[in-house]
Design an enzyme around this catalytic site. Structure first.
Site, mmCIF file in Angstrom:
data_model
loop_
_atom_site.group_PDB
_atom_site.id
_atom_site.type_symbol
_atom_site.label_atom_id
_atom_site.label_comp_id
_atom_site.label_asym_id
_atom_site.label_seq_id
_atom_site.Cartn_x
_atom_site.Cartn_y
_atom_site.Cartn_z
ATOM 1 N N THR A 185 0.854 -1.187 0.000
ATOM 2 C CA THR A 185 0.000 0.000 0.000
ATOM 3 C C THR A 185 0.890 1.237 0.000
ATOM 4 O O THR A 185 1.828 1.343 0.795
ATOM 5 C CB THR A 185 -0.938 0.034 1.213
ATOM 6 O OG1 THR A 185 -1.818 -1.094 1.146
ATOM 7 C CG2 THR A 185 -1.783 1.306 1.217
ATOM 8 N N PHE A 187 1.298 5.148 0.652
ATOM 9 C CA PHE A 187 0.755 6.250 1.438
ATOM 10 C C PHE A 187 1.422 7.550 1.004
ATOM 11 O O PHE A 187 2.624 7.578 0.740
ATOM 12 C CB PHE A 187 1.024 6.043 2.929
ATOM 13 C CG PHE A 187 0.254 4.923 3.561
ATOM 14 C CD1 PHE A 187 -0.855 5.180 4.356
ATOM 15 C CD2 PHE A 187 0.646 3.600 3.381
ATOM 16 C CE1 PHE A 187 -1.564 4.152 4.950
ATOM 17 C CE2 PHE A 187 -0.060 2.559 3.975
ATOM 18 C CZ PHE A 187 -1.167 2.842 4.757
#
Length: 287
Positions: A185, A187
């Site tokens: 992921t 960010f």
């Protein structure tokens, strides 16, 4: 800014979720490669509250997930970038490695339900189907671990990070339970000021809209020829039906001559444009 924060004892970084979530892991690593010292992390219930905390000065920086390597873009975060005046000051890529955890003494045969955030449940379907467990969607991965601890539920397990198990005193029954190992992921780190000058490899992120005229989008994108686009997608505008914003990540610094020339060309043609940040790129994932 990073040096100022370090001299003052470090920065407060906001994230969405509970301690032990992947958002907290991103927040703890928000200074990776930039010299920013993270003194404290603070969890908030929603992405909007993370942004508001940074805008108000309650936090120095915030982290928002913008895309997952398996699930794609996280549109709530992308849309929020159009609403805030915050700058993207950096990025963190987190290796998502899910663990199955339960109260000490609980065995796999005791489990009837498995709790986690819906995307995490979707990423672990092979394990859940194999055992015939009932998946229960919760607001947060780490919050699921805390929930099991608080209720003393001995027929339930949570899917969350290793850090969540350590923080909440749960026993890890299995590690790396995700269906696909290529799970990361990305960010974005948000701050009130632009990042300090750096020689590190950069990305530049841009949002723009063009007139609804045949060929005009292609003509605008042609201003970016010769550049490497690491991400491109369209999002519906919230102020006009059937009109769209184009989101781009460009490899390079906004002040690089070729990038600057391309941005100027897009800005001339766009009916709306916003450079949301030119910032050091994440070189390695964290976990």
């Amino acid at each position: 800014m990073a040096a100022d924060q370090a001299r003052s004892g470090g920065a407060v970084v906001a994230f969405q979720g509970n301690p032990g979530s992947y958002g907290e892991i991103a927040a703890l690593n928000a200074g990776a490669g930039s010299g920013l010292l993270v003194r404290e992390t603070r969890g908030y219930p929603t992405f909007h509250e993370v942004a508001r905390a940074v805008e108000s000065g309650e936090a120095d920086y915030g982290v928002l997930p913008v895309e997952n390597s398996l699930m794609g873009a996280i549109h709530q975060s992308t849309d929020l970038l159009t609403e805030t005046e915050l700058h993207v000051t950096g990025e963190v890529v987190v290796r998502v490695s899910h663990c199955l955890m339960a109260l000490p003494g609980v065995e796999l045969s005791d489990i009837r339900k498995v709790l986690s955030q819906q995307p995490a449940l979707d990423q672990c379907t092979v394990l859940i189907r194999k055992h015939g467990w009932q998946p229960v969607a919760k607001h947060d991965t780490a919050g699921s671990a805390r929930d099991i601890l608080e209720r003393g539920a001995r027929d339930e397990a949570a899917i969350a990070s290793r850090r969540a198990a350590e923080l909440h005193g749960l026993n890890i029954l299995q590690r790396e339970v995700e269906d696909e190992p290529f799970n990361f992921t990305r960010f974005m780190v948000l701050g009130r000021h632009e990042p300090a000058e750096s020689d590190a490899p950069h990305k530049t992120s841009l949002l723009f809209a063009v007139r609804h005229t045949p060929g005009f989008l292609l003509e605008t994108l042609s201003e970016l020829r010769g550049l490497n686009l690491s991400r491109i997608e369209s999002r519906p505008r919230r102020d006009r039906a059937w009109s769209y914003l184009i989101y781009l990540d460009i490899e390079g610094k906004a002040t690089d001559p070729q990038v600057a020339l391309a941005l100027a060309g897009v800005l001339r043609k766009a009916s709306y444009a916003k450079v949301i940040g030119s910032y050091p790129a994440a070189l390695e994932p964290v976990s």
